[in-house]
Scaffold this active site. Sequence first.
Site, PDB file in Angstrom:
ATOM      1  N   ASP A   1       1.879   5.976 -41.685  1.00  0.00           N
ATOM      2  CA  ASP A   1       2.783   5.800 -42.816  1.00  0.00           C
ATOM      3  C   ASP A   1       2.101   4.846 -43.798  1.00  0.00           C
ATOM      4  O   ASP A   1       1.311   3.990 -43.387  1.00  0.00           O
ATOM      5  CB  ASP A   1       4.101   5.210 -42.331  1.00  0.00           C
TER       6      ASP A   1
ATOM      7  N   CYS B   1       0.854  -1.191   0.000  1.00  0.00           N
ATOM      8  CA  CYS B   1       0.000   0.000   0.000  1.00  0.00           C
ATOM      9  C   CYS B   1       0.887   1.237   0.000  1.00  0.00           C
ATOM     10  O   CYS B   1       2.087   1.154   0.286  1.00  0.00           O
ATOM     11  CB  CYS B   1      -0.923  -0.008   1.220  1.00  0.00           C
TER      12      CYS B   1
END
Length: 728
Positions: free
Chosen positions: A423, A26
């Site tokens: 492209d 935690c």
Amino acid sequence: MTAPTATCTVCELHTESTFKVEGMDCREEVALLERRFKNLPGLEDFSADLMGQRLHVKYDAAKLSASTIADAVADAGMRAWLEHEEPIGSGPEPWWRRALVWTSGATFAAGLIASAILSAGEASWLPRSLFAIAVVTGAALTVRKAWTALRVRSLDINVLMTIAATGALALGQWSEAAAVVFLFAIAQTLEARTLERARNAIRALMNLAPATALVRVDAPGAAGEKMDRRIAIELVEPGTLIVVRPGEKIPVDGDVEAGVSEVNQAPITGESLPVDKRPGDAVFAGTINGRGALEVRVTRDRRDTTLARITHLVERAQSQRAPTQTMVERLAKIYTPAVIALAVMVAIVPPLALGGVAGASGLWHVWLYRALVLLVVACPCALVISTPVSIVAALAGAARKGVLIKGGIHLERIDGVRCVAFDKTGTLTFGTPEVVSLVALNGLAPRAVLALAASIEHRSEHPIAQAILQYAAATGVDAPPRSGVVSLAGRGAEGLVGSARVVVGNHRLFEERQFCSPGLHEALEAIHNGGRTAVLVAKDGEAVGAIGVADRARDAARDTMDRLRRQGASHLVMLTGDSSATAKAIAADLGVDEVLAELLPEDKMAAIEDLRRRFGPVAMVGDGVNDAPALAAADVGIAMGAAGSDVALETADVALMADDLLKIPYAFRLSRATMRNIRVNLGISLVMKAAFVVAAVAGVATLWMAVLADTGASVIVIANALRLLRAD
């Protein structure tokens, strides 16, 4: 790759090490480490990877050692060891921890039953004794962690829970104290196990590769004879010849030296269908061999395989904070002290205002209890964990499908992209020319035109010549014998086919030789209007045909555009160095919104900047090598076909392991789903926290309800995030 590395600036003393940390579950544990490391001599910098349970430390080796760092982690109540070493001692959850939790639960339940049966209820010695045992057994680990936190002057969830349970006992709320302790212990266990599932998703990537390999070696005492021996994968070096039997996993990257088989590459590339492999083809660790046996020459050791690099990059990616995560952590730092301050005010101000110092003791009892409830909800664990666990689950799930996203920041950026640039060559198209049309002139049959062209191009290595030869082979056209073939640089080739002189070339050559005719010009115009390249054929000084050659669009290209639009991409652009006519023909077929043709690499960069000014964040899709400048200039660079490509893996923000365009809308869909998941998790955390702050002050919430709300929220947000592992 995972071992500590040393970097030298002035001397060899500046060291970087990566530690595995047990017990760091935690943000509170991270805060403990920050406090403990604050004044550690020789420490230069460190970062904690909560989800990966790792600690990256930079330090001066003359003043600080790895063992001292491990001792400092131990002072914070956790255990650390260098990542490349094996840990010493027991696992993270020995049997006695589970025994304490279940003992606490059993005695708590027995206490409730005894309270209900006995007339004196909770005031009787038996229920109190049972509740006391429940508190002691359930709080054993919590108190130890609380003491560790206090030693480094930190108020974490364990301290807050210990204060709450102690306060409940002081107020005579024995059942409440037992409930707080037991529910907190069981919820922490559930939270840790649920969180471990997210971590296991990444560990499972590395476990795809087998632990051993079948190596072909010289047989002892028999010259020239070979034998197969199974050895640990760590001992297999590049250059070694290994044997992969049918149905086995391939242990390391290599090139096929003998054998033919189908290989399931889904674990690496996400491809749904097996890929044919024959001598000369590359294979990857973690992929699954089909029905044929393969002999593979190893090209990379275990730590440098494509699978290992993917795993390492995913681990590194999930440790990078996304902007949302950074914002939430800043909020959490304000939230906890604010709620603790509110709890102190609730405990003191109302009794003083309503009853005075000499007021009724009942007022103090009531408001102290409400303050204790507030302390329970002061821990921001669910809030802090809500973002990173969603990102880790998404990154791991994407990696399983052959999409490597290099960090939470890129996953978050994709959500904001509305313009995608592609492209053309090798991305939207296959990058290899194909014959797409054939026109015969002056009475010659189309197959005869193709036969003449194939004959002259028989030995040429030019891509267009190869396209003609492949088309001839596919249509069953045999190339007749030829002789005296001469290459005409930049124009074509000529030679004798039988007794006829055949010329194959471009329009410029035919103009020079005066072979052109109205029929040929008409055929040329149709080919050029279709965005294709024309190959002209003449026989004995007369044009007899024209062959249209083009780079074919990928089958999934049109579907990809449609899916991207459904994911919110409003403007799709094609960037190419090809001619405008060719680009527009392909663009019309695919349905892109804008075409920018005849671009140099620097022009593509400028185009990306212009698109960003017009549409906001831009994603660029390319091959990762030729398009590197444009990929770098884009907000999100997406490289295709990255399996085995070091350049693409290292430079792209998102790497598609296979040439599968449909993975691009998947990445967009996953990003949208992840950001929705994060928003839902944050909403759950904030609403539950706000509701219980109000309920605590109003006296509606009890301690055990607050515990369920706090740790239950953590379990809920983690379970919700884990759904991203299965997102399609």
